[in-house]
Scaffold this motif. Structure first.
Motif, PDB file in Angstrom:
ATOM      1  N   VAL A  76       0.832  -1.209   0.000  1.00  0.00           N
ATOM      2  CA  VAL A  76       0.000   0.000   0.000  1.00  0.00           C
ATOM      3  C   VAL A  76       0.866   1.259   0.000  1.00  0.00           C
ATOM      4  CG1 VAL A  76      -1.733   1.291   1.296  1.00  0.00           C
ATOM      5  CG2 VAL A  76      -1.919  -1.187   1.125  1.00  0.00           C
ATOM      6  N   VAL A  77       1.879   1.289   0.847  1.00  0.00           N
ATOM      7  CA  VAL A  77       2.744   2.463   0.942  1.00  0.00           C
ATOM      8  C   VAL A  77       3.536   2.650  -0.352  1.00  0.00           C
ATOM      9  CG1 VAL A  77       4.764   3.406   2.128  1.00  0.00           C
ATOM     10  CG2 VAL A  77       2.890   2.447   3.442  1.00  0.00           C
ATOM     11  N   THR A  78       4.083   1.566  -0.881  1.00  0.00           N
ATOM     12  CA  THR A  78       4.868   1.668  -2.111  1.00  0.00           C
ATOM     13  C   THR A  78       4.000   2.111  -3.284  1.00  0.00           C
ATOM     14  OG1 THR A  78       6.320  -0.070  -1.289  1.00  0.00           O
ATOM     15  CG2 THR A  78       6.468   0.444  -3.621  1.00  0.00           C
ATOM     16  N   ARG A  79       2.794   1.560  -3.393  1.00  0.00           N
ATOM     17  CA  ARG A  79       1.872   1.999  -4.446  1.00  0.00           C
ATOM     18  C   ARG A  79       1.611   3.498  -4.349  1.00  0.00           C
ATOM     19  NH1 ARG A  79      -3.236  -2.155  -4.279  1.00  0.00           N
ATOM     20  NH2 ARG A  79      -2.285  -3.891  -5.349  1.00  0.00           N
ATOM     21  N   THR A  80       1.264   3.940  -3.158  1.00  0.00           N
ATOM     22  CA  THR A  80       0.928   5.345  -2.948  1.00  0.00           C
ATOM     23  C   THR A  80       2.096   6.259  -3.290  1.00  0.00           C
ATOM     24  OG1 THR A  80      -0.591   4.698  -1.180  1.00  0.00           O
ATOM     25  CG2 THR A  80       0.066   7.006  -1.260  1.00  0.00           C
ATOM     26  N   LEU A  81       3.268   5.937  -2.779  1.00  0.00           N
ATOM     27  CA  LEU A  81       4.434   6.780  -3.012  1.00  0.00           C
ATOM     28  C   LEU A  81       4.854   6.787  -4.482  1.00  0.00           C
ATOM     29  CD1 LEU A  81       6.518   5.962   0.183  1.00  0.00           C
ATOM     30  CD2 LEU A  81       5.365   8.102  -0.349  1.00  0.00           C
ATOM     31  N   LEU A  82       4.805   5.634  -5.125  1.00  0.00           N
ATOM     32  CA  LEU A  82       5.227   5.592  -6.524  1.00  0.00           C
ATOM     33  C   LEU A  82       4.216   6.241  -7.463  1.00  0.00           C
ATOM     34  CD1 LEU A  82       7.207   2.738  -5.755  1.00  0.00           C
ATOM     35  CD2 LEU A  82       7.747   3.724  -7.949  1.00  0.00           C
ATOM     36  N   ILE A  83       2.952   6.085  -7.204  1.00  0.00           N
ATOM     37  CA  ILE A  83       1.959   6.757  -8.050  1.00  0.00           C
ATOM     38  C   ILE A  83       2.078   8.270  -7.889  1.00  0.00           C
ATOM     39  CG2 ILE A  83      -0.522   7.170  -8.327  1.00  0.00           C
ATOM     40  CD1 ILE A  83      -0.918   4.171  -7.768  1.00  0.00           C
ATOM     41  N   THR A  84       2.278   8.737  -6.661  1.00  0.00           N
ATOM     42  CA  THR A  84       2.472  10.168  -6.429  1.00  0.00           C
ATOM     43  C   THR A  84       3.743  10.654  -7.108  1.00  0.00           C
ATOM     44  OG1 THR A  84       1.360   9.926  -4.295  1.00  0.00           O
ATOM     45  CG2 THR A  84       2.580  11.956  -4.659  1.00  0.00           C
ATOM     46  N   ALA A  85       4.820   9.875  -7.026  1.00  0.00           N
ATOM     47  CA  ALA A  85       6.075  10.242  -7.691  1.00  0.00           C
ATOM     48  C   ALA A  85       5.895  10.297  -9.206  1.00  0.00           C
ATOM     49  CB  ALA A  85       7.176   9.243  -7.327  1.00  0.00           C
ATOM     50  N   ASP A  86       5.142   9.346  -9.765  1.00  0.00           N
ATOM     51  CA  ASP A  86       4.878   9.352 -11.208  1.00  0.00           C
ATOM     52  C   ASP A  86       4.121  10.611 -11.625  1.00  0.00           C
ATOM     53  OD1 ASP A  86       6.069   6.869 -11.395  1.00  0.00           O
ATOM     54  OD2 ASP A  86       4.172   5.764 -11.435  1.00  0.00           O
ATOM     55  N   LEU A  87       3.094  10.959 -10.860  1.00  0.00           N
ATOM     56  CA  LEU A  87       2.300  12.149 -11.186  1.00  0.00           C
ATOM     57  C   LEU A  87       3.137  13.423 -11.088  1.00  0.00           C
ATOM     58  CD1 LEU A  87      -1.051  11.237  -9.399  1.00  0.00           C
ATOM     59  CD2 LEU A  87      -0.597  11.262 -11.862  1.00  0.00           C
ATOM     60  N   LEU A  88       3.934  13.527 -10.025  1.00  0.00           N
ATOM     61  CA  LEU A  88       4.776  14.710  -9.868  1.00  0.00           C
ATOM     62  C   LEU A  88       5.847  14.792 -10.956  1.00  0.00           C
ATOM     63  CD1 LEU A  88       5.205  14.873  -5.984  1.00  0.00           C
ATOM     64  CD2 LEU A  88       3.920  16.447  -7.445  1.00  0.00           C
ATOM     65  N   ALA A  89       6.430  13.662 -11.310  1.00  0.00           N
ATOM     66  CA  ALA A  89       7.445  13.664 -12.370  1.00  0.00           C
ATOM     67  C   ALA A  89       6.819  14.045 -13.712  1.00  0.00           C
ATOM     68  CB  ALA A  89       8.121  12.297 -12.457  1.00  0.00           C
ATOM     69  N   GLY A  90       5.610  13.584 -13.976  1.00  0.00           N
ATOM     70  CA  GLY A  90       4.922  13.965 -15.208  1.00  0.00           C
ATOM     71  C   GLY A  90       4.614  15.460 -15.250  1.00  0.00           C
ATOM     72  N   LEU A  91       4.158  16.000 -14.125  1.00  0.00           N
ATOM     73  CA  LEU A  91       3.896  17.443 -14.038  1.00  0.00           C
ATOM     74  C   LEU A  91       5.184  18.234 -14.230  1.00  0.00           C
ATOM     75  CD1 LEU A  91       1.997  19.831 -13.362  1.00  0.00           C
ATOM     76  CD2 LEU A  91       2.566  19.432 -10.955  1.00  0.00           C
ATOM     77  N   ALA A  92       6.256  17.766 -13.612  1.00  0.00           N
ATOM     78  CA  ALA A  92       7.547  18.445 -13.748  1.00  0.00           C
ATOM     79  C   ALA A  92       8.035  18.409 -15.191  1.00  0.00           C
ATOM     80  CB  ALA A  92       8.573  17.807 -12.822  1.00  0.00           C
ATOM     81  N   LEU A  93       7.846  17.275 -15.873  1.00  0.00           N
ATOM     82  CA  LEU A  93       8.262  17.188 -17.279  1.00  0.00           C
ATOM     83  C   LEU A  93       7.488  18.169 -18.155  1.00  0.00           C
ATOM     84  CD1 LEU A  93       8.839  13.425 -18.074  1.00  0.00           C
ATOM     85  CD2 LEU A  93      10.470  15.286 -18.239  1.00  0.00           C
ATOM     86  N   ALA A  94       6.187  18.267 -17.920  1.00  0.00           N
ATOM     87  CA  ALA A  94       5.377  19.202 -18.709  1.00  0.00           C
ATOM     88  C   ALA A  94       5.813  20.645 -18.452  1.00  0.00           C
ATOM     89  CB  ALA A  94       3.901  19.028 -18.369  1.00  0.00           C
ATOM     90  N   THR A  95       6.057  20.984 -17.190  1.00  0.00           N
ATOM     91  CA  THR A  95       6.501  22.334 -16.844  1.00  0.00           C
ATOM     92  C   THR A  95       7.880  22.610 -17.425  1.00  0.00           C
ATOM     93  OG1 THR A  95       5.245  22.156 -14.787  1.00  0.00           O
ATOM     94  CG2 THR A  95       6.859  23.923 -14.919  1.00  0.00           C
TER      95      THR A  95
END
Length: 188
Positions: A76-95
């Protein structure tokens, strides 16, 4: 120099984000590490568990019951942290993509573009830390689980080691962190 540094940071961030996404989606976070002759190769992931027959190469996977079902804390913790990291990395790439000097968006506002690159570096840094914490959390939990069984002289026939997905998550997070350092510290 600034444009070359931006492009290098963008390339590193793109590759590292792909690594993070692959680590999140793949299913080999833990792999069986039994020294005896095995007829199958077992992998456990965040979403399912797969077994590959070594003789004929047939692979079967069992999906975990539900995302909301009771799962071990490490999943549960790994899923949550990695999905959040994926979303933030995608936002950072777009920016970051919009902030690159070679992109015509806001071409007459170089200070705004520089702030966009800096902001992308901060977002990428936060995402990389979350991804690294998730990957290391999972790896430590696998190690502690195995150490507890060994210390109590319990042998269940199969014990697990870190799989390639776990290493991919760590590599992707580290690459995102390096790109973040390039964007926040070296760009000015």
């Amino acid at each position: 120099m600034s444009a070359a540094l931006q492009m290098m940071a963008f390339g590193l961030a793109l590759l590292s984000t792909l690594f993070l996404l692959l680590a999140t989606c793949t299913d080999c976070w833990m792999v069986n590490a039994d020294d005896s002759l095995e007829v199958s190769h077992k992998c456990r992931g965040l979403w399912r568990e797969c077994v590959t027959n070594m003789q004929d190469g047939v692979r079967t996977c069992d999906q975990y019951d539900s995302i909301l079902a009771d799962h071990p804390v490490k999943i549960v913790v790994t899923r949550t942290l990695l999905i959040t990291a994926d979303l933030l990395a995608g936002l950072a790439l777009a920016t970051l993509l919009l902030g690159l000097d070679c992109i015509k968006f806001l071409k007459e506002e170089p200070r705004v573009k520089l702030k966009m690159c800096y902001g992308a570096g901060v977002i990428l840094g936060i995402g990389s830390i979350l991804g690294l914490v998730g990957s290391v959390w999972y790896a430590v939990d696998v190690y502690v689980e195995r150490a507890m069984l060994v210390s109590h002289n319990i042998f269940l026939g199969v014990h697990y080691d870190f799989g390639w997905s776990c290493w991919l998550g760590m590599a992707g997070s580290t690459g995102c962190f390096m790109a973040s350092i390039l964007l926040t510290c070296c760009l000015y």
